[in-house]
Scaffold this motif. Structure first.
Motif, PDB file in Angstrom:
ATOM      1  N   ALA A 464       0.828  -1.202   0.000  1.00  0.00           N
ATOM      2  CA  ALA A 464       0.000   0.000   0.000  1.00  0.00           C
ATOM      3  C   ALA A 464       0.861   1.251   0.000  1.00  0.00           C
ATOM      4  O   ALA A 464       2.017   1.233   0.454  1.00  0.00           O
ATOM      5  N   GLU A 465       0.265   2.333  -0.496  1.00  0.00           N
ATOM      6  CA  GLU A 465       0.973   3.605  -0.541  1.00  0.00           C
ATOM      7  C   GLU A 465      -0.041   4.743  -0.553  1.00  0.00           C
ATOM      8  O   GLU A 465      -1.168   4.584  -1.022  1.00  0.00           O
ATOM      9  N   VAL A 475       4.921  18.395  -2.555  1.00  0.00           N
ATOM     10  CA  VAL A 475       4.716  17.408  -1.500  1.00  0.00           C
ATOM     11  C   VAL A 475       5.968  16.538  -1.419  1.00  0.00           C
ATOM     12  O   VAL A 475       6.515  16.109  -2.447  1.00  0.00           O
ATOM     13  N   GLY A 476       6.434  16.266  -0.206  1.00  0.00           N
ATOM     14  CA  GLY A 476       7.609  15.422  -0.033  1.00  0.00           C
ATOM     15  C   GLY A 476       7.523  14.599   1.227  1.00  0.00           C
ATOM     16  O   GLY A 476       6.698  14.843   2.105  1.00  0.00           O
ATOM     17  N   GLY A 477       8.397  13.603   1.309  1.00  0.00           N
ATOM     18  CA  GLY A 477       8.506  12.773   2.512  1.00  0.00           C
ATOM     19  C   GLY A 477       7.270  11.970   2.825  1.00  0.00           C
ATOM     20  O   GLY A 477       6.997  11.674   3.995  1.00  0.00           O
ATOM     21  N   ALA A 478       6.504  11.550   1.817  1.00  0.00           N
ATOM     22  CA  ALA A 478       5.260  10.828   2.063  1.00  0.00           C
ATOM     23  C   ALA A 478       5.524   9.373   2.436  1.00  0.00           C
ATOM     24  O   ALA A 478       6.343   8.698   1.819  1.00  0.00           O
ATOM     25  N   PHE A 479       4.824   8.902   3.440  1.00  0.00           N
ATOM     26  CA  PHE A 479       4.862   7.493   3.816  1.00  0.00           C
ATOM     27  C   PHE A 479       3.621   7.185   4.646  1.00  0.00           C
ATOM     28  O   PHE A 479       2.854   8.081   5.001  1.00  0.00           O
ATOM     29  N   MET A 480       3.404   5.920   4.958  1.00  0.00           N
ATOM     30  CA  MET A 480       2.286   5.524   5.820  1.00  0.00           C
ATOM     31  C   MET A 480       2.775   4.517   6.841  1.00  0.00           C
ATOM     32  O   MET A 480       3.770   3.797   6.622  1.00  0.00           O
ATOM     33  N   GLU A 481       2.062   4.483   7.980  1.00  0.00           N
ATOM     34  CA  GLU A 481       2.463   3.616   9.071  1.00  0.00           C
ATOM     35  C   GLU A 481       1.276   3.315   9.964  1.00  0.00           C
ATOM     36  O   GLU A 481       0.303   4.095  10.020  1.00  0.00           O
ATOM     37  N   PRO A 482       1.299   2.201  10.686  1.00  0.00           N
ATOM     38  CA  PRO A 482       0.242   1.930  11.672  1.00  0.00           C
ATOM     39  C   PRO A 482       0.431   2.826  12.894  1.00  0.00           C
ATOM     40  O   PRO A 482       1.554   3.225  13.218  1.00  0.00           O
ATOM     41  N   ILE A 483      -0.664   3.150  13.546  1.00  0.00           N
ATOM     42  CA  ILE A 483      -0.605   3.971  14.753  1.00  0.00           C
ATOM     43  C   ILE A 483      -0.586   3.041  15.959  1.00  0.00           C
ATOM     44  O   ILE A 483      -1.525   2.253  16.148  1.00  0.00           O
ATOM     45  N   PRO A 484       0.455   3.074  16.761  1.00  0.00           N
ATOM     46  CA  PRO A 484       0.574   2.135  17.887  1.00  0.00           C
ATOM     47  C   PRO A 484      -0.654   2.172  18.806  1.00  0.00           C
ATOM     48  O   PRO A 484      -1.204   3.230  19.095  1.00  0.00           O
ATOM     49  N   GLY A 485      -1.078   0.995  19.231  1.00  0.00           N
ATOM     50  CA  GLY A 485      -2.186   0.879  20.173  1.00  0.00           C
ATOM     51  C   GLY A 485      -3.556   1.036  19.564  1.00  0.00           C
ATOM     52  O   GLY A 485      -4.553   1.067  20.287  1.00  0.00           O
ATOM     53  N   ARG A 490      -1.958   5.806   9.336  1.00  0.00           N
ATOM     54  CA  ARG A 490      -1.891   7.215   8.972  1.00  0.00           C
ATOM     55  C   ARG A 490      -0.949   7.402   7.799  1.00  0.00           C
ATOM     56  O   ARG A 490       0.065   6.712   7.662  1.00  0.00           O
ATOM     57  N   ALA A 491      -1.338   8.353   6.958  1.00  0.00           N
ATOM     58  CA  ALA A 491      -0.483   8.794   5.853  1.00  0.00           C
ATOM     59  C   ALA A 491       0.118  10.127   6.249  1.00  0.00           C
ATOM     60  O   ALA A 491      -0.597  11.038   6.689  1.00  0.00           O
ATOM     61  N   ILE A 492       1.423  10.262   6.100  1.00  0.00           N
ATOM     62  CA  ILE A 492       2.149  11.457   6.533  1.00  0.00           C
ATOM     63  C   ILE A 492       2.906  12.040   5.341  1.00  0.00           C
ATOM     64  O   ILE A 492       3.496  11.303   4.545  1.00  0.00           O
ATOM     65  N   PHE A 493       2.854  13.358   5.229  1.00  0.00           N
ATOM     66  CA  PHE A 493       3.618  14.017   4.170  1.00  0.00           C
ATOM     67  C   PHE A 493       3.884  15.464   4.567  1.00  0.00           C
ATOM     68  O   PHE A 493       3.205  16.018   5.445  1.00  0.00           O
ATOM     69  N   ASP A 494       4.889  16.066   3.936  1.00  0.00           N
ATOM     70  CA  ASP A 494       5.202  17.481   4.114  1.00  0.00           C
ATOM     71  C   ASP A 494       4.703  18.266   2.901  1.00  0.00           C
ATOM     72  O   ASP A 494       4.826  17.808   1.758  1.00  0.00           O
ATOM     73  N   LEU A 495       4.146  19.438   3.157  1.00  0.00           N
ATOM     74  CA  LEU A 495       3.691  20.331   2.096  1.00  0.00           C
ATOM     75  C   LEU A 495       4.467  21.637   2.163  1.00  0.00           C
ATOM     76  O   LEU A 495       4.560  22.258   3.230  1.00  0.00           O
ATOM     77  N   THR A 496       5.014  22.043   1.028  1.00  0.00           N
ATOM     78  CA  THR A 496       5.654  23.350   0.900  1.00  0.00           C
ATOM     79  C   THR A 496       4.810  24.185  -0.051  1.00  0.00           C
ATOM     80  O   THR A 496       4.864  23.985  -1.274  1.00  0.00           O
ATOM     81  N   GLU A 504      -5.258  23.161  -2.593  1.00  0.00           N
ATOM     82  CA  GLU A 504      -6.220  22.066  -2.591  1.00  0.00           C
ATOM     83  C   GLU A 504      -5.463  20.742  -2.574  1.00  0.00           C
ATOM     84  O   GLU A 504      -4.679  20.450  -3.489  1.00  0.00           O
ATOM     85  N   LEU A 505      -5.703  19.951  -1.543  1.00  0.00           N
ATOM     86  CA  LEU A 505      -5.016  18.670  -1.370  1.00  0.00           C
ATOM     87  C   LEU A 505      -5.990  17.513  -1.541  1.00  0.00           C
ATOM     88  O   LEU A 505      -7.170  17.620  -1.198  1.00  0.00           O
ATOM     89  N   ARG A 506      -5.437  16.410  -2.036  1.00  0.00           N
ATOM     90  CA  ARG A 506      -6.254  15.215  -2.275  1.00  0.00           C
ATOM     91  C   ARG A 506      -5.401  13.996  -1.958  1.00  0.00           C
ATOM     92  O   ARG A 506      -4.258  13.903  -2.416  1.00  0.00           O
ATOM     93  N   LEU A 507      -5.957  13.050  -1.172  1.00  0.00           N
ATOM     94  CA  LEU A 507      -5.163  11.899  -0.730  1.00  0.00           C
ATOM     95  C   LEU A 507      -6.061  10.679  -0.544  1.00  0.00           C
ATOM     96  O   LEU A 507      -7.173  10.794  -0.036  1.00  0.00           O
ATOM     97  N   TYR A 508      -5.533   9.524  -0.931  1.00  0.00           N
ATOM     98  CA  TYR A 508      -6.167   8.253  -0.566  1.00  0.00           C
ATOM     99  C   TYR A 508      -5.078   7.198  -0.493  1.00  0.00           C
ATOM    100  O   TYR A 508      -3.956   7.394  -0.987  1.00  0.00           O
ATOM    101  N   ILE A 509      -5.381   6.078   0.136  1.00  0.00           N
ATOM    102  CA  ILE A 509      -4.417   4.973   0.248  1.00  0.00           C
ATOM    103  C   ILE A 509      -4.773   3.915  -0.801  1.00  0.00           C
ATOM    104  O   ILE A 509      -5.924   3.464  -0.876  1.00  0.00           O
ATOM    105  N   ARG A 510      -3.760   3.555  -1.584  1.00  0.00           N
ATOM    106  CA  ARG A 510      -3.947   2.574  -2.650  1.00  0.00           C
ATOM    107  C   ARG A 510      -3.215   1.294  -2.293  1.00  0.00           C
ATOM    108  O   ARG A 510      -2.069   1.329  -1.839  1.00  0.00           O
ATOM    109  N   GLY A 511      -3.880   0.166  -2.478  1.00  0.00           N
ATOM    110  CA  GLY A 511      -3.265  -1.126  -2.206  1.00  0.00           C
ATOM    111  C   GLY A 511      -3.516  -2.093  -3.340  1.00  0.00           C
ATOM    112  O   GLY A 511      -4.670  -2.315  -3.717  1.00  0.00           O
TER     113      GLY A 511
END
Length: 530
Positions: A464-465, A475-485, A490-496, A504-511
């Motif tokens: 998945a991504e 947009v840079g540094g994008a990745f995803m990870e499980p949230i402990p507990g 969550r999908a995380i990224f930096d916006l400049t 206007e931002l748009r995001l979804y997780i694709r697997g």
């Protein structure tokens, strides 16, 4: 105090008067006595068709504003004084049956200065419920005592079923003010409101607020059957006839049919409008503004597009009015939802965690247009600052007529949950990495998702991504990870951002090539100074 009207006198009264849209006719089916304490007008034959013809005829005439009884008196019935005026439940419509859901009535006051006519409807015949001061309990020194018996009511509400011992203190739907109405959801709490129509919201000129000027209430005596409410809408730019078939279910479900007639051109005409309040949430951390973690009736706009895509747009409290358009054709539905149900996220006794979600389901093809979201700045929870509605693509011109059919679901959640995972939180902070100098003008986003569609990610069987697009900036540094507990990802990224314009931002997780989540949308406004 006037003597109460008796059942015998009620049935004996066969005097019929002619009113526009109400056709006099013989009393073949006598109305059942709705309450021994209510004064009623003469019986008149009624139908939705005659109400529609009445609205059509009104549209050809100049607009006449609803009556404002004794403004110099009503203006002095402020919020505190209005709150001390209580309707006597022994005078409720159908307090003793046969209607299952007794109706009680709102008094006019400083914030509800216009009066409306309210009728009881049975067997095709309507009788107006005539205002009387004696229906209300109020302090002896209340200025409201100065009002005459021609004052009228401000609106009405339906109490819970007479089969419940607490029906006198519990209500489930209310119509009050302009074309506003609201209902409780599955968690038995009022919150956001709906309206009959939107006219020129977010336009350079003042918004117009048409009024429901008359109501007709047709009760049921069976659990599970709808209460039918008919309403006449009148405003400077349009008129309309409405039919509400209202069911008390797990929450409240309303089937609505409306016919609208335009007197004038309308710059912005909005169907099935929803009105709510959003001050702040986990997305916007405001220092020293309020002690609570979050304050809102709704936290996002959900859209199910005609093409089948699921969209989620977290709400924003902007620094200036903003209107966003989500262009679509034949939408399957949209709504303002309250997804956060955790009490610790509010820490308040006013039950924000129990506020209803409200979903609009078109019952016919609405064609081309856009779901529009209006967000206004607010600095307190007392102001409704969020509006969502459907705006048809065709211009709203004088002489246009519209027929609408749609369903409102007042529930804890949207009525048709998506198979994909949903967004449950949006968090924004400074970009860069902890322990290192934070670059100026870079912002980090953490978008959290939850749902069974993400379960395969835990077994490493799905690659998945996050898929991210932006209208400007990088947009840079994008990745995803499980949230402990938790079971969240969550999908995380930096916006400049580039410059100070909204992004206007748009995001979804694709697997494995498929969308595993709904599509998250966000309009980010870079703060002044970076």
């Amino acid at each position: 105090m006037k003597a109460p009207i008796s059942r015998r006198a009620f049935l004996r009264d066969t005097t019929l008067l002619t009113l526009a849209g109400l056709v006099p006719g013989p009393m073949r089916n006598a109305l059942a006595a709705p309450s021994a304490a209510l004064r009623l007008g003469p019986a008149l034959v009624f139908s939705y068709e005659t109400l529609t013809e009445r609205a059509k005829a009104l549209a050809k005439k100049p607009h006449t504003p609803p009556p404002r009884p004794l403004p110099q008196v009503v203006q002095r019935i402020d919020y505190e004084a209005w709150g001390q005026i209580r309707y006597r439940t022994e005078s409720a419509l159908f307090a003793e049956g046969p209607g299952l859901y007794p109706a009680t009535f709102f008094h006019v006051g400083q914030f509800f200065q216009k009066s409306v006519k309210i009728h009881v409807l049975e067997n095709g015949q309507a009788r107006e419920i005539l205002y009387n001061n004696d229906y209300f309990v109020m302090p002896k020194d209340s200025i409201a005592h100065k009002l005459s018996d021609k004052t009228g009511f401000a609106g009405f509400r339906l109490q819970e079923s007479r089969n419940r011992e607490d029906w006198r203190t519990q209500d489930w739907i209310a119509f009050l003010g302009a074309s506003y109405f609201r209902a409780i959801g599955a968690l038995n709490q009022y919150g956001l409101s709906a309206r009959g129509i939107i006219v020129d919201a977010a336009e350079p000129k003042p918004e117009e607020f048409p009024d429901f000027t008359e109501f007709f209430i047709e009760e049921t005596d069976n659990e599970g059957d709808p209460v039918h409410v008919y309403a006449l809408l009148d405003g400077p730019s349009l008129t309309g006839a409405y039919h509400f078939a209202i069911k008390r279910t797990e929450g409240v479900v309303q089937d609505i049919e409306a016919q609208l007639f335009l007197r004038k051109d309308v710059g912005r005409l909005g169907f099935a409008p929803l009105t709510s309040m959003y001050w702040f949430s986990e997305t916007e951390k405001r220092r020293l503004e309020d002690w609570r973690p979050e304050v809102h009736d709704s936290d996002g706009l959900a859209i199910w597009t005609g093409g089948g895509e699921r969209l989620w747009r977290p709400l924003v409290n902007p620094s200036y009015p903003v209107t966003s358009s989500f262009v679509d054709k034949s939408p399957k539905g949209f709504g303002l939802l309250q997804r956060d149900r955790v009490f610790e996220d509010y820490l308040d006794g006013v039950n924000y965690e129990r506020r209803p979600s409200l979903w609009v389901e078109p019952l016919e093809d609405w064609g081309a247009g856009a779901v529009q979201l209006v967000e206004l700045p607010t600095d307190d929870e007392i102001h409704d600052n969020i509006v969502a509605y459907w705006r048809p693509a065709e211009p709203a011109k004088v002489g246009n007529t519209y027929r609408l059919r749609y369903r409102l679901h007042w529930l804890a959640d949207e009525p048709y949950p998506a198979a994909v995972a949903r967004c449950v939180a949006t968090r924004i902070g400074r970009g860069g990495q902890p322990g290192k100098p934070r670059p100026k003008g870079v912002y980090k986003f953490s978008v959290e998702f939850a749902g069974a569609a993400l379960d395969p990610l835990w077994g490493d069987t799905v690659k998945a991504e996050p898929v991210i697009t932006t209208s400007s900036g990088t947009v840079g540094g994008a990745f995803m990870e499980p949230i402990p507990g938790t079971k969240r990802w969550r999908a995380i990224f930096d916006l400049t951002p580039q410059g100070g314009e909204p992004v206007e931002l748009r995001l979804y997780i694709r697997g494995n090539g498929d969308a595993l989540t709904e599509t998250w949308l966000y309009q980010f406004r870079p703060p002044a100074g970076g």
